[in-house]
Each structure stands twice: as C-alpha cells, then as structure tokens.
Write a protein that holds these residues in place. Structure first.
Motif, PDB file in Angstrom:
ATOM      1  N   LYS A   6       0.867  -1.191   0.000  1.00  0.00           N
ATOM      2  CA  LYS A   6       0.000   0.000   0.000  1.00  0.00           C
ATOM      3  C   LYS A   6       0.899   1.235   0.000  1.00  0.00           C
ATOM      4  CE  LYS A   6      -4.136  -1.849   2.198  1.00  0.00           C
ATOM      5  NZ  LYS A   6      -5.234  -1.624   3.139  1.00  0.00           N
ATOM      6  N   ARG A  23      -4.319 -11.634   9.847  1.00  0.00           N
ATOM      7  CA  ARG A  23      -5.300 -12.470   9.136  1.00  0.00           C
ATOM      8  C   ARG A  23      -5.399 -13.842   9.786  1.00  0.00           C
ATOM      9  NH1 ARG A  23      -7.222 -10.760   3.943  1.00  0.00           N
ATOM     10  NH2 ARG A  23      -6.645  -8.581   3.769  1.00  0.00           N
ATOM     11  N   CYS A  38     -10.496  -8.060   0.893  1.00  0.00           N
ATOM     12  CA  CYS A  38     -11.311  -7.654   2.037  1.00  0.00           C
ATOM     13  C   CYS A  38     -11.554  -8.849   2.980  1.00  0.00           C
ATOM     14  CB  CYS A  38     -12.651  -7.122   1.548  1.00  0.00           C
ATOM     15  SG  CYS A  38     -13.774  -6.774   2.905  1.00  0.00           S
TER      16      CYS A  38
HETATM   17  C1  HEM Z   1     -19.822  -4.613   0.525  1.00  0.00           C
HETATM   18  C2  HEM Z   1     -19.020  -4.368   1.526  1.00  0.00           C
HETATM   19  C3  HEM Z   1     -17.526  -4.229   1.416  1.00  0.00           C
HETATM   20  C4  HEM Z   1     -16.742  -3.910   0.347  1.00  0.00           C
HETATM   21  C5  HEM Z   1     -17.190  -3.601  -1.074  1.00  0.00           C
HETATM   22  C6  HEM Z   1     -15.366  -3.916   0.801  1.00  0.00           C
HETATM   23  C7  HEM Z   1     -14.266  -3.657  -0.006  1.00  0.00           C
HETATM   24  C8  HEM Z   1     -12.956  -3.684   0.432  1.00  0.00           C
HETATM   25  C9  HEM Z   1     -11.810  -3.406  -0.395  1.00  0.00           C
HETATM   26  C10 HEM Z   1     -11.860  -3.050  -1.878  1.00  0.00           C
HETATM   27  C11 HEM Z   1     -10.701  -3.514   0.379  1.00  0.00           C
HETATM   28  C12 HEM Z   1      -9.249  -3.315  -0.055  1.00  0.00           C
HETATM   29  C13 HEM Z   1      -8.765  -1.944   0.373  1.00  0.00           C
HETATM   30  C14 HEM Z   1      -7.306  -1.700   0.010  1.00  0.00           C
HETATM   31  O1  HEM Z   1      -6.620  -2.591  -0.449  1.00  0.00           O
HETATM   32  O2  HEM Z   1      -6.875  -0.557   0.234  1.00  0.00           O
HETATM   33  C15 HEM Z   1     -11.140  -3.848   1.705  1.00  0.00           C
HETATM   34  C16 HEM Z   1     -10.300  -4.028   2.766  1.00  0.00           C
HETATM   35  C17 HEM Z   1     -10.742  -4.255   4.054  1.00  0.00           C
HETATM   36  N1  HEM Z   1     -12.038  -4.484   4.453  1.00  0.00           N
HETATM   37 FE1  HEM Z   1     -13.669  -4.500   3.286  1.00  0.00          FE
HETATM   38  N2  HEM Z   1     -15.342  -4.224   2.129  1.00  0.00           N
HETATM   39  C18 HEM Z   1     -16.639  -4.435   2.541  1.00  0.00           C
HETATM   40  C19 HEM Z   1     -17.053  -4.799   3.797  1.00  0.00           C
HETATM   41  C20 HEM Z   1     -16.228  -5.020   4.870  1.00  0.00           C
HETATM   42  C21 HEM Z   1     -16.675  -5.455   6.165  1.00  0.00           C
HETATM   43  C22 HEM Z   1     -18.105  -5.778   6.570  1.00  0.00           C
HETATM   44  C23 HEM Z   1     -15.579  -5.490   6.966  1.00  0.00           C
HETATM   45  C24 HEM Z   1     -15.586  -5.904   8.402  1.00  0.00           C
HETATM   46  C25 HEM Z   1     -14.908  -6.889   8.858  1.00  0.00           C
HETATM   47  C26 HEM Z   1     -14.416  -5.084   6.157  1.00  0.00           C
HETATM   48  C27 HEM Z   1     -13.118  -4.976   6.607  1.00  0.00           C
HETATM   49  C28 HEM Z   1     -12.027  -4.689   5.812  1.00  0.00           C
HETATM   50  C29 HEM Z   1     -10.652  -4.574   6.320  1.00  0.00           C
HETATM   51  C30 HEM Z   1     -10.200  -4.727   7.777  1.00  0.00           C
HETATM   52  C31 HEM Z   1      -9.837  -4.320   5.207  1.00  0.00           C
HETATM   53  C32 HEM Z   1      -8.319  -4.119   5.172  1.00  0.00           C
HETATM   54  C33 HEM Z   1      -7.636  -5.398   4.694  1.00  0.00           C
HETATM   55  C34 HEM Z   1      -6.162  -5.234   4.395  1.00  0.00           C
HETATM   56  O3  HEM Z   1      -5.736  -4.154   4.044  1.00  0.00           O
HETATM   57  O4  HEM Z   1      -5.440  -6.232   4.465  1.00  0.00           O
HETATM   58  N3  HEM Z   1     -14.871  -4.811   4.895  1.00  0.00           N
HETATM   59  N4  HEM Z   1     -12.522  -3.958   1.720  1.00  0.00           N
END
Ligand code: HEM
Length: 522
Positions: free
Chosen positions: A111, A138, A452
């Motif tokens: 990132k 994770r 995600c």
């Molecule tokens: C429709 C719902 C959701 C969408 C479209 C979505 C989409 C995404 C995307 C695109 C990323 C990548 C971000 C990046 O790389 O900068 C991400 C990361 C993440 N999401 Fe989701 N998300 C959703 C729901 C959730 C929910 C419900 C949680 C709760 C646990 C969550 C927790 C996270 C976390 C903690 C990351 C960071 C992971 C990392 O960087 O390793 N998300 N999400």
C-alpha cells in the motif's frame, strides 16, 4: 549593526523584486516549461499513453479526488487511452483486470506511503504496509470472519440488522394513515450496518437506528476524518496545526479507544460470572478477537490491538456494506423487470412473515445474489487502490514501470472492461447466474493478499437484509423521484442517481434520491 541592517534591507528589496508580477509570471512559466519538458522527454512514463495535463501535474487528479469523481476519470480515460495510462506525473492507472490481479496478488506491491502516515492508532490490518503483520492479523482474526465463525454470530447480526430495520419500517407503516410510509433507505441502511458491526465488535446492543443514539458513530467518523487528514496532509500531526485543526478530533479518537478498551474490560468481568456459571461464552467479534491466537506464533492480541481492529472493522465495514445495499436497491428500482424477478424469486421461496436466514437466502435466491454482484460490478463502493511499484520495477502491457513510482488499481474501470464484460454499461444480473468464474472476476472486494477480510460478513448483511425486505414489503419509487427507468442515457441505460466519494462511493444527494414508499405485503 549597520552591516546587519544593510544586509536585511538588501534581502528585503531582492525579495520584493522577485515578487513583482512579471518575475512571478516568468518563474511560473519556467517551472511549467520544465514540467512539460520532463513529462515529454525525460519521464520514465513518457511512452505510456495518458492525458497531457496528468503527466505535467497532479492537480487534475486532485480535482477529481476532491470532486469525488475519480471513478469516472478512470473509466473515461481507460476507454480513451487503454487499460494502462498516466494519471499523475509519477503514477499510472492500472485498469486491465489481469494486471490488477497481478498487483493485488503480492505483498511486494505495498500500500502506498500515505497509509504509514497515520499515527493515531496501533499498527493494524488495514493500515499496515508490513507483510508479516498483515499475515499474522489475518491468521488471528480470519477464523472469526470465516463463514463458520460468522454463522455462530448470525442471531446477533440479524437482531441488529434485518430485524431491527423491519421493526422500524413496520412502525413507520403503522404510523402512516394510509399504510404507505416514505423512508430514506440511505440513512436506514447506514445506521443498520453500523449497529451490526458495533454490536458484534463492542459486545453491546447498539441500536442507533431505532434509538437515535449516535455517540459512537460520531467518534468513529471523527477518527476516520483525522486518519484521512493525516494521510493526505501529514502536516496536521505537527504543532501548531495539531492544536489548531486536529485537537477536538484527537479528543474524540481518545474517547473511542477508551470506549473500546472499556468494552474489553467489561467483557473480562462478565466472563468471570459466565465461566463460573458454566454458561456459554458470548458469540461475537469481541469475544473472538479477545480469544484469537495466531496458530503459528501463538501470539494473541493485546486489549489495545483488539480495540484498534474493532474500530478499523467499523470504519472499513459499515459504509461499504450500506452503500452497496443502496446501489443495489437503486439499480433494481431503475430496472423493474429485474426487480420483479427478484421479488418473485423471494416470495416463491419463503412465507410472508418468515425471517430469512443467510443460508436460506444463499441457497434459494441465485437471481437476487446475481443482482448484488451486478450492482457491485457497476457501482463498486471502494475507490482506487494505491500501491507502490516494487524493487526492480514491473512490466505491464509491455511497458516497463520503474520502482519508486506508484500505481492505482482502478476497480471501477476494471469492472467496466469491455474485453471482459459484454456490454459493461448494461445492468444484466443474468451474466452471473450459475457462473462462479465470472463472480470471481468482480474486483469490488479487491483480491489477493489484501482482499477484504470482511467479505463474508458483508455478504451476510447484504443477502439477509435484501431477502427480508423484499419478502415483507412492496417497494415503489415516490412520485416526486427525479429518476425513472424511462430516462435513458446515450447507452440506452437508465440514468442513475449521482454519486460522490466520501471514502466510499455514496449517493451524492441521499435525502433527495434515496426515498422509497413501502407498504406491507398482503
Ligand atoms: C460490501 C461491503 C464491502 C466492500 C465492497 C469492501 C471492499 C474492500 C476493499 C476493496 C478492500 C481493499 C482496500 C485496500 O486494499 O486498500 C477492503 C479491505 C478491508 N475491508 Fe472490506 N469491504 C466491505 C465490507 C467489509 C466489512 C463488513 C468489513 C468488516 C470486517 C471489512 C473490513 C475490511 C478490512 C479490515 C480491510 C483491510 C484489509 C487489508 O488491508 O489487508 N470490509 N474492503
């Protein structure tokens, strides 16, 4: 003394001379000339297509970021210049679905540096650029967010989610003299998804949707604001800016962390009684995070790390899920044939008053699930994903991109790629029915090593909410709606409500555009 005065006055007059309009103008001209010459003849990106002004300055992209129209910028330019183009002087846009997968599959595309600038929270899964921490977190929290881990939390999720929402909508219908209630689904979905994660994460019964208590929500949004400020303008971390601009934000961050720590302490106290009484421990994210252990190192998270991960879960998971719900409802309203098919599918499978579980929705409603995929493809709520080009550089589309530059994975543009998606502008859920391969190509949850981790939780919220409301209510657009399936754009598709990016892609005018009239299904 006289010598000092002479030097000072000499400096002053030189400065005044330099600031004369003609000199400022010449200075700017020289700078611009150099930028143009660099972009055209010296930049390592000079052979890659892209808009002229984007090569010269980051301003065009900044304006799109501020205006919340970055997805349009990416889609338009990828259609004009191809799936790899220059979007800023030292940054390329990557919009080819296969190239996106390559970048997202490896920790070597870290990132970008902005994530490291946030210093208000402990290192965490979302912000970390360290592959080791990312993997360890994770392993620690993965089991809680797996389908089997979440299955145990479903009753709590439903109580804060679909059941709470239906309680509120039933009440609104009961209060309406003609049994027709007008509701703003944007606000209701926002508060509902917030309540789901805060109930699971803080181990308490949060009901901001029905009680109007927005205290925790306020702290969370202030924390998010400060986080973003530190990412885009790290100067706010320094005095006097910290005092001037960010003091009250810092106070709210401290309150939120203290609230999270108190929830953990309360749970520890409650466990003394629970364990002594031989009763089952609560099944929620809070307990799962407290108990989480990395199977490799046997390391567990400290209370402060647990609180931080919960806060990040709220920030990453609430608006993303609620906005996905909003876009799905809006797209269905704009496509009445698809909407009628979804409603028929739901009502053929379930009794009118039945509370539909996730497993039931997933097994019985393939067309509704396909509609959510199509909505996520066309209106992905996450914006561009910024990544650094690793040591040794990378070759994409036959162009060499040297290390040290950055790239942006354009989810919206990749999801609209003409090579991969037939008629990408057309809302066609059918493309996903029975096609698991296609579903994997939708990049809206990202992919690869930083995919995600909350996507199972999101799917549970999305399917249970939609199945239950479509089963229980007849939903219509209000008469004063500005949008209708009959107003078509140049592609012959219904014109959709405008969006903005406030972190996630959200309706731009929710109070105006996100209203529906609901009646109870007879
Ligand atoms: C429709 C719902 C959701 C969408 C479209 C979505 C989409 C995404 C995307 C695109 C990323 C990548 C971000 C990046 O790389 O900068 C991400 C990361 C993440 N999401 Fe989701 N998300 C959703 C729901 C959730 C929910 C419900 C949680 C709760 C646990 C969550 C927790 C996270 C976390 C903690 C990351 C960071 C992971 C990392 O960087 O390793 N998300 N999400």
């Amino acid at each position: 003394m006289t010598g000092q005065i002479t030097t000072l006055s000499l400096l002053g007059s030189t400065l005044l001379e330099l600031l004369r309009p003609a000199n400022v103008f010449c200075g700017l001209g020289a700078w611009l000339g150099w930028r143009v010459a660099y972009a055209l003849y010296f930049s390592p990106l000079r052979n890659i297509p892209g808009p002229f002004w984007a090569r010269v300055s980051g301003l065009p992209m900044l304006l799109h970021d501020l205006g919340g129209t970055e997805a349009d910028f990416m889609i338009k330019n990828s259609e004009k210049y191809g799936s790899l183009f220059v979007m800023e002087p030292n940054k390329i846009a990557v919009c080819d679905p296969d190239d996106c997968q390559i970048i997202l599959s490896s920790h070597s595309f870290a990132k970008d540096m902005r994530y490291a600038q946030v210093d208000i929270l402990e290192p965490n899964l979302f912000l970390t650029r360290d592959p080791e921490l990312s993997r360890q977190r994770r392993r620690q929290i993965g089991p809680a967010l797996s389908m089997s881990g979440l299955g145990k939390m479903e009753p709590m999720l439903m109580a804060a989610g679909a059941q709470q929402l239906m309680g509120k909508w039933d009440q609104a219908i009961g209060d309406a003299p003609d049994g027709r209630a007008r509701v703003c689904y944007f606000y209701d979905f926002s508060l509902m998804t917030f309540d789901i994660i805060s109930s699971l994460g803080f181990g308490q019964t949060h009901r901001s949707l029905t009680t109007g208590d927005r205290q925790v929500l306020h702290w969370v949004s202030q924390t998010l604001t400060l986080m973003l400020l530190q990412m885009v303008a790290p100067i706010v971390k320094r005095l006097p800016f910290r005092q001037l601009f960010a003091k009250s934000l810092h106070t709210d961050v401290r309150k939120l962390i203290a609230f999270g720590l108190q929830a953990i302490e309360d749970r520890k106290q409650a466990l003394l009684t629970i364990d002594a009484g031989g009763v089952e421990r609560p099944r929620d994210l809070l307990q799962a995070f407290i108990d989480a252990e990395d199977p490799e190192s046997k390391i567990r998270m400290t209370p402060s790390q647990v609180a931080t991960e919960t806060i990040l879960t709220l920030m990453a998971g609430a608006d993303t899920s609620s906005n996905t719900l909003c876009w799905t409802v809006h797209l269905l309203l704009m496509h009445p044939r698809c909407f009628a098919k979804v409603v028929e599918e739901v009502r053929c499978a379930f009794e009118p008053e039945q509370l539909i579980s996730f497993k039931e929705a997933k097994e019985s409603l393939p067309y509704m699930e396909a509609c959510v995929y199509e909505s996520m493809r066309m209106q992905p709520v996450s914006g561009n994903l910024p990544r650094c080009i690793p040591r040794g550089g990378v070759v994409l589309q036959n162009y060499f991109i040297p290390e040290g530059l950055t790239c942006s994975v354009g989810i919206a543009a990749a999801n609209m790629n003409h090579g991969l998606w037939e008629k990408p502008y057309v809302f066609s859920p059918e493309r996903f029915v029975g096609n698991e391969e296609r579903k994997r190509k939708v990049l809206s949850f990202s992919a690869g090593v930083r995919v995600c981790p909350g996507k199972n939780l999101a799917w549970m919220e999305l399917l249970t909410t939609l199945a239950n409301i479509f089963n229980r209510y007849n939903i219509e657009m209000p008469e004063d709606s500005l949008f209708s399936p009959k107003q078509l754009d140049s592609n012959g598709c219904p014109i959709l409500m405008p969006y903005k990016y406030s972190i996630t892609r959200a309706p731009r005018f929710p109070e105006r555009d996100c209203n529906i009239v609901i009646t109870k299904r007879k």
